[in-house]
Design a protein around this motif. Structure first.
Motif: not given
Lengths: 428, 459
Positions: A251, A254-255, A259, A261-262, A265-266, A355, B179, B182, B186, B374, B381, B383, B408, B433, B436-437, B440-441, B444-445, B448
């Motif tokens: 986690n 990943n955080l 991006p 901008i997310v 949004l949060l 952003a 997380t 978010i 969303l 990555l 993402g 902006t 974005t 969003g 996008l999340f 990119t998730l 990334n996963v 990584l």
């Protein structure tokens, strides 16, 4: 076996072999050249970036002022309440007195366009501070308006045909008359650092944005520093190796790559919409930034903790310290330089982040600095964004100057981080 | 007021610490070595159990006060005002009341609103004082209660350390909360959006015109939410960025790892890293001010018309930003290839270049690919560069000289200004969003994973 005999009879000095060798060496040199070219391109682009910013931005660090003799007629202002008077007319009359030949109303209006809108405010503040000035004539240096500022800095080309520039021949003639009288000067633009934003480029400054950024970073630091260190200590020193800690680690990684901008949004949905916190407030901005900085601080702190050798922990445990005491008294103090370095770098990143702040409304137009973390505010990067969007010519220089100031802060922060690392870094 | 309460909490915690420590000292004086914990742990135990609950209480109070007061105020309003009002109308009413309470009066508010504003002001005052009183009372009670538990045999150290561990666990779980927050925010808003606009229209529609009619009877501007042009625009710009960044990043990494001597490396690497530290808003301004006009100029020289917001300018500048990511991740990957493989290849008589292309690159490929993924996720993402340099019109095109828009850009343009959470325009931003999340998730996963697995293989 035939292969072996063939290889052994290979003619190393034959022209074909020479040609082959040359080709191979050429390929090698080409690859090296590509590398050098790539680096040259990258560094060249950085150079162009910086040169174009400095070339545009240095102009905003000076401003053009004109010195005029202002007369406040005795009847025009009330000494008991000196702030309430028609200072615009007073300044216009005093300025018009320099050009007795100008009488036409239109011409007078154009003439007054030379002075910035801030001129009358400056005179008002002076008189309000010292009511004794009423009835007297005194010299004041007031900023000129944006087109004449540009003209005096040479941004507006005087040789262009009249209809293709923003100042007319007549206005240039007036301005040159002022220059000839020695009334026009270029001085350091202290307003850039002391004033808040304004619609007029010659009056706009960064003070509001700097204060807003400061509050947001303060909130960000107060949240992410303790949380980040606590999380890193737990994960590095206490956490059992199981599913849950794996999940936490994935986690965090990943955080760090979500991006930005997310996060905006949060902040918008959670902090503003659900919890009803005020829009545009440094509090919300700082909270959003702290969630973004948290992964950086955790990752860096873990690295710092890891670099403390196990022998220290074992020695402390050996004399009977509890696990918490080992960490609190021995490991953490040794890891502090690394943690601070990482925190500063994390905060520097947060300082440049734009952003998420746009989404939570920290791009409001505000003409005064915020008084606290709940007041509407802008931040440095959002101020740059607002200025970059403004149509007036003067804002181009101002944007570049704002960027130079922001980069200055970043360089200082990174410099401190590098200093800490070099000064306190220890090899075990 | 809030600052005052926080100060009070700190002060009370300090007092609690001294109270606890002096009890501990008394135990030591009276019982000597029989005492379980050192005095300082008694102090710390009391302090943490006085300060922490009060702090949590104040935080919760501050978070919930606004919403609770809003509900109460709405309940006091006469039926005629609130009956049948939608959430948006209620929000409007509340903001009017809040404005009246704050002294910002526009026009002539109805008498009910003025009364409600005064009530709100009074209640807010009451709530502030109540918070202080409740917090202080809680702290006094806790101080008395916790202190009475102290005794020579009391295991204060374990208690303190358990609490600390709890706090540390909570801190590390914050990442999961974030997380979840978010995803929840969303998904929640996106579901609202998909109630208004069917998902198939969003995911497969070719027309993106989010301008919503202000009045119901307005002819133009019904709003179309087909996101395909937005997605393709994002991909186009990201592709251009990768085309710029990948070769430059990769070749500079190769040079720095294999050819450059140590001094060159020590100078060049930090300079390249500056590129990563420059705020993106600066790149955006650079794109608008320098690169876009240059691209247009170049286009007009060879007789091509280039849109002022060309994807080429935005993508190119984004590529510059991404160079250091690719170069430093490729750098790591190349360095992780064991010395023996390099030496083996060189010993066979291969040139350095052949070693790199035939041995090192294939061996480092997974790491490099991970780095590129990555960087791609970052490009998607990103902006500010695109907000400032890319266009707003969603055109379905693959021509890099046209203006395109990205996910974005659309999120920012739809959420700047006043935001009402019940119109599809605002909610569409959250749907974008979410996409996008998730994209990119996934990137990334995967990236990584690749990077990690690859690293483990050689270590």
């Amino acid at each position: 076996m035939t292969d072996a005999t063939e290889t052994s009879s290979f003619e190393w000095s034959s022209p074909q072999a020479h040609a082959r060798r040359r080709r191979r060496y050429a390929a090698d040199r080409r690859l090296k050249l590509y590398g050098i070219a790539a680096i040259a391109v990258a560094i060249g682009l950085l150079g162009i970036l910086i040169v174009s910013l400095v070339a545009k931005g240095y102009l905003a660090f000076v401003e053009t002022v004109v010195t005029i003799d202002v007369t406040v007629p005795a009847g025009a202002a009330d000494p008991a309440d000196p702030a309430k008077a028609n200072y615009r007319a007073i300044v216009a009359d005093s300025f018009g007195a320099l050009f007795p030949e100008v009488t036409d109303r239109r011409a007078l209006r154009d003439l007054n366009g030379i002075l910035s809108r801030g001129a009358s405010l400056k005179v008002r503040d002076m008189v309000a501070a010292d009511p004794g000035l009423i009835g007297k004539t005194f010299a004041v240096s007031v900023p000129v308006s944006d087109p004449f500022d540009q003209l005096s800095k040479g941004v507006i080309d005087r040789t262009l045909p009249e209809n293709r520039r923003r100042v007319s021949d007549r206005e240039i003639a007036w301005f040159e008359q002022l220059e000839a009288q020695g009334r026009v000067e270029k001085v350091f633009n202290s307003g850039l650092f002391l004033d808040a934003d304004s619609r007029f480029p010659e009056l706009a400054g960064l003070a509001g944005a700097v204060v807003g950024s400061f509050y947001a970073l303060l909130v960000c630091f107060l949240i992410s520093f303790p949380l980040g260190i606590a999380a890193a200590v737990y994960l590095e020193e206490f956490a059992p190796k199981n599913r849950i800690t794996d999940l936490i680690e994935v986690n965090i990684n990943n955080l760090a790559a979500v991006p930005s901008i997310v996060f905006g949004l949060l902040g918008l949905a959670l902090f503003i919409q659900t919890f009803g916190l005020p829009r545009s407030a440094p509090l919300v901005g700082g909270m959003v930034l702290s969630l973004m900085t948290l992964p950086t601080i955790i990752i860096v702190t873990r690295a710092a903790l890891k670099s403390v050798p196990p022998s220290i922990r074992q020695a402390a445990l050996g004399v009977g310290a509890s696990k918490h005491e080992v960490i609190l008294h021995h490991v953490l103090p040794l890891a502090v330089p690394g943690i601070l370095t990482g925190t500063i770098i994390g905060l520097a990143q947060a300082l440049g982040e734009t952003a998420p702040l746009l989404l939570i409304g920290m791009n409001a137009f505000l003409t005064s600095p915020p008084g606290g973390i709940m007041d509407p505010a802008t931040a440095l990067p959002t101020q740059i964004y607002i200025w970059a969007d403004s149509p007036e010519r003067g804002f181009v220089a101002l944007t570049s100057a704002g960027i130079l100031v922001l980069l200055g802060f970043l360089i200082v922060m990174n410099g401190i981080a590098i200093f800490l690392r070099q000064r306190f870094e220890r090899t075990w | 007021m809030t600052g005052f309460i926080l100060l009070a909490i700190v002060a009370f915690s300090l007092i609690a610490f001294y109270v606890g420590r002096s009890s501990g000292r008394r135990f030591v004086a009276a019982h000597g070595p029989e005492v379980h914990s050192r005095p300082v742990y008694h102090g710390a135990y009391v302090a943490i159990w006085v300060g922490m609950p009060a702090f949590v209480l104040v935080l919760l109070w501050l978070l919930l006060q606004g919403t609770v007061l809003d509900r109460l105020i709405l309940a006091t309003l006469p039926e005629a005002l609130t009956a049948g009002a939608s959430a948006a109308e209620q929000a409007l009413l509340l903001s009017e009341i809040r404005n009246v309470a704050a002294g910002r009066i526009f026009g002539t508010p109805s008498p009910e609103v003025i009364v409600a504003g005064e009530t709100l002001l009074r209640w807010e005052g009451i709530a502030r004082w109540a918070m202080l009183v409740v917090a202080v009372a809680l702290m006094i009670l806790l101080l008395l209660g916790v202190r009475s538990r102290l005794s020579p045999r009391f295991r204060a150290r374990q208690g303190f350390e358990r609490t600390m561990s709890g706090l540390m666990i909570f801190s590390s779980v914050v990442a999961i909360f974030t997380t979840l927050g978010i995803i929840a925010s969303l998904v929640f808003e996106a579901v609202q959006f998909f109630k208004l606009v069917p998902p198939h229209e969003f995911f497969f529609g070719l027309n993106w015109e989010p301008q919503i009619a202000i009045r119901a009877d307005q002819v133009a501007g019904a709003g179309a939410f087909g996101a395909v042009p937005v997605f393709t625009g994002t991909l186009l710009i990201a592709t251009i960025a990768m085309l710029v960044a990948t070769p430059i990043g990769l070749f500079s990494a190769i040079y720095l790892v294999e050819y450059a001597d140590r001094r060159v490396r020590a100078v060049v690497k930090p300079i390249m890293e500056i590129l990563a530290g420059v705020p993106t808003v600066v790149y955006g301004f650079f794109a608008v001010l320098t690169v876009a006009p240059a691209v247009r100029e170049a286009g007009s020289v060879i007789g091509i018309t280039v849109s002022p917001n060309s994807a080429l300018a935005a993508g190119g500048v984004m590529g510059i930003m991404i160079i250091p990511f690719i170069s430093s991740l490729s750098d790591d990957a190349l360095k992780a290839v064991p010395r023996a493989m390099r030496d083996g290849s060189l010993a066979m008589g291969a040139t350095k270049g052949e070693t790199i292309t035939k041995v090192l690159l294939p061996a480092a490929l997974p790491g490099i690919v991970g780095g590129i993924l990555l960087a791609l996720s970052r490009a998607i993402g990103e902006t500010m560069i695109v907000v400032m340099a890319a266009g707003l019109m969603a055109t379905l095109t693959a021509n890099p000289l046209d203006g395109v828009t990205t996910v974005t850009v659309q999120i920012v343009t739809m959420l700047i200004g006043d935001t009402a959470f019940d119109n599809p325009k605002t909610l569409a931003a959250f749907a974008l969003g979410l996409v996008l999340f998730l994209v990119t998730l996934c990137l990334n996963v995967v990236a990584l994973r690749i990077v990690q697995r690859y690293r483990e293989k050689y270590e």
